[in-house]
Design a protein around this motif. Structure first.
Motif, mmCIF file in Angstrom:
data_model
loop_
_atom_site.group_PDB
_atom_site.id
_atom_site.type_symbol
_atom_site.label_atom_id
_atom_site.label_comp_id
_atom_site.label_asym_id
_atom_site.label_seq_id
_atom_site.Cartn_x
_atom_site.Cartn_y
_atom_site.Cartn_z
ATOM 1 N N UNK A 1 36.859 51.562 -8.065
ATOM 2 C CA UNK A 1 36.409 53.210 -8.298
ATOM 3 C C UNK A 1 37.760 53.874 -8.380
ATOM 4 N N UNK A 2 38.809 53.335 -8.813
ATOM 5 C CA UNK A 2 39.989 54.005 -8.961
ATOM 6 C C UNK A 2 40.870 53.767 -10.506
ATOM 7 N N UNK A 3 41.294 54.605 -10.869
ATOM 8 C CA UNK A 3 41.885 54.391 -12.248
ATOM 9 C C UNK A 3 42.878 53.099 -12.221
ATOM 10 N N UNK A 4 43.173 52.701 -13.376
ATOM 11 C CA UNK A 4 43.849 51.504 -13.422
ATOM 12 C C UNK A 4 45.354 51.462 -12.834
ATOM 13 N N UNK A 5 45.924 52.572 -13.153
ATOM 14 C CA UNK A 5 47.070 52.854 -12.641
ATOM 15 C C UNK A 5 47.124 54.065 -11.706
ATOM 16 N N UNK A 6 48.298 54.285 -10.638
ATOM 17 C CA UNK A 6 48.324 55.256 -9.690
ATOM 18 C C UNK A 6 48.658 56.556 -10.705
ATOM 19 N N UNK A 7 48.440 57.953 -10.422
ATOM 20 C CA UNK A 7 48.778 58.960 -11.092
ATOM 21 C C UNK A 7 50.310 59.142 -10.826
ATOM 22 N N UNK A 8 50.870 59.536 -11.990
ATOM 23 C CA UNK A 8 52.318 60.082 -11.847
ATOM 24 C C UNK A 8 52.665 61.510 -11.581
ATOM 25 N N UNK A 9 51.548 62.274 -11.313
ATOM 26 C CA UNK A 9 51.658 63.552 -11.262
ATOM 27 C C UNK A 9 50.369 64.259 -10.781
ATOM 28 N N UNK A 10 50.624 65.330 -9.998
ATOM 29 C CA UNK A 10 49.179 65.999 -9.460
ATOM 30 C C UNK A 10 49.205 67.400 -9.774
ATOM 31 N N UNK A 11 48.328 68.103 -9.768
ATOM 32 C CA UNK A 11 48.136 69.516 -9.909
ATOM 33 C C UNK A 11 48.366 70.193 -8.228
ATOM 34 N N UNK A 12 49.120 71.293 -8.532
ATOM 35 C CA UNK A 12 49.644 71.966 -7.397
ATOM 36 C C UNK A 12 48.752 73.131 -7.094
ATOM 37 N N UNK A 13 48.076 73.238 -5.741
ATOM 38 C CA UNK A 13 47.423 74.263 -5.388
ATOM 39 C C UNK A 13 48.070 75.277 -4.316
ATOM 40 N N UNK A 14 48.085 76.360 -4.611
ATOM 41 C CA UNK A 14 48.592 76.934 -3.534
ATOM 42 C C UNK A 14 47.573 78.312 -3.145
#
Length: 191
Positions: A171-184
């Motif tokens: 259920x996960x992408x093949x590789x971990x994400x290297x960035x994320x969207x920041x929510x404030x």
């Protein structure tokens, strides 16, 4: 794999925030943090794991009249109950099975009390994080690899019936994400 918690130790530290955090009528400018160290027995060996959680009683109790000191004591009591429960549980075949047993035990401990579910489960979460840290150290791997290869023994069907046929890595992408969207979330009083 078998896992059990042999010992636990707490340390409370104060940390300033870089930007005040607002919720309700509360403005947080410094957060006491609780650091948990656990000694976990994994497959006959011993490994240390650590986790840290913020102590913000107003987030859990929603009682503006509760004195801060009272809320802090109540939170520490919850963490201590989770740590005691972890030490008293028998060894489990996987980290997930150990977590599940601790979760059920802590829920029973909180039944009939004024401890909100979000708080009693937060106590379990702190122990869980330290346990996962110890297992990953024992295996010499990262969290993402441990989840993808299911080294923690995660049983998705035990949480949601519809996930029974799946392994976490499916259920996960093949590789971990290297960035994320920041929510404030910007409140009325935020700069």
């Amino acid at each position: 794999m078998t896992v059990s918690v042999a010992s636990t130790a707490f340390h409370v530290v104060d940390l300033e925030t870089r930007m005040p955090f607002h919720f309700g009528n509360v403005s947080v400018t410094a957060i006491p943090k609780l650091l948990l160290d656990v000694e976990v027995e994994v497959d006959g060996g011993t490994e240390r794991g650590t986790a840290m959680g913020g102590l913000i009683p107003g987030w859990f109790y929603k009682d503006p009249d509760m004195p801060l000191e009272t809320g802090l004591r109540r939170m520490v009591t919850v963490f201590e109950a989770a740590a005691t429960g972890a030490r008293e549980l028998p060894a489990a075949p996987t980290a997930f099975a150990f977590w599940r047993s601790l979760y059920d035990r802590q829920r029973r401990w909180a039944d009939g009390t004024d401890v909100p579910p979000l708080l009693w489960s937060y106590g379990v979460s702190l122990v869980e994080q330290a346990l996962v840290d110890a297992v990953c150290r024992h295996e010499g791997t990262t969290f993402s690899t441990a989840v993808r290869e299911n080294l923690l023994g995660i049983d998705l069907g035990a949480v949601y019936d519809e996930l029974e046929p799946y392994e976490p890595g499916e259920l996960l992408p093949e590789h971990p994400r290297r960035s994320i969207a920041v929510r404030h979330t910007v409140g009325i009083d935020d700069p």
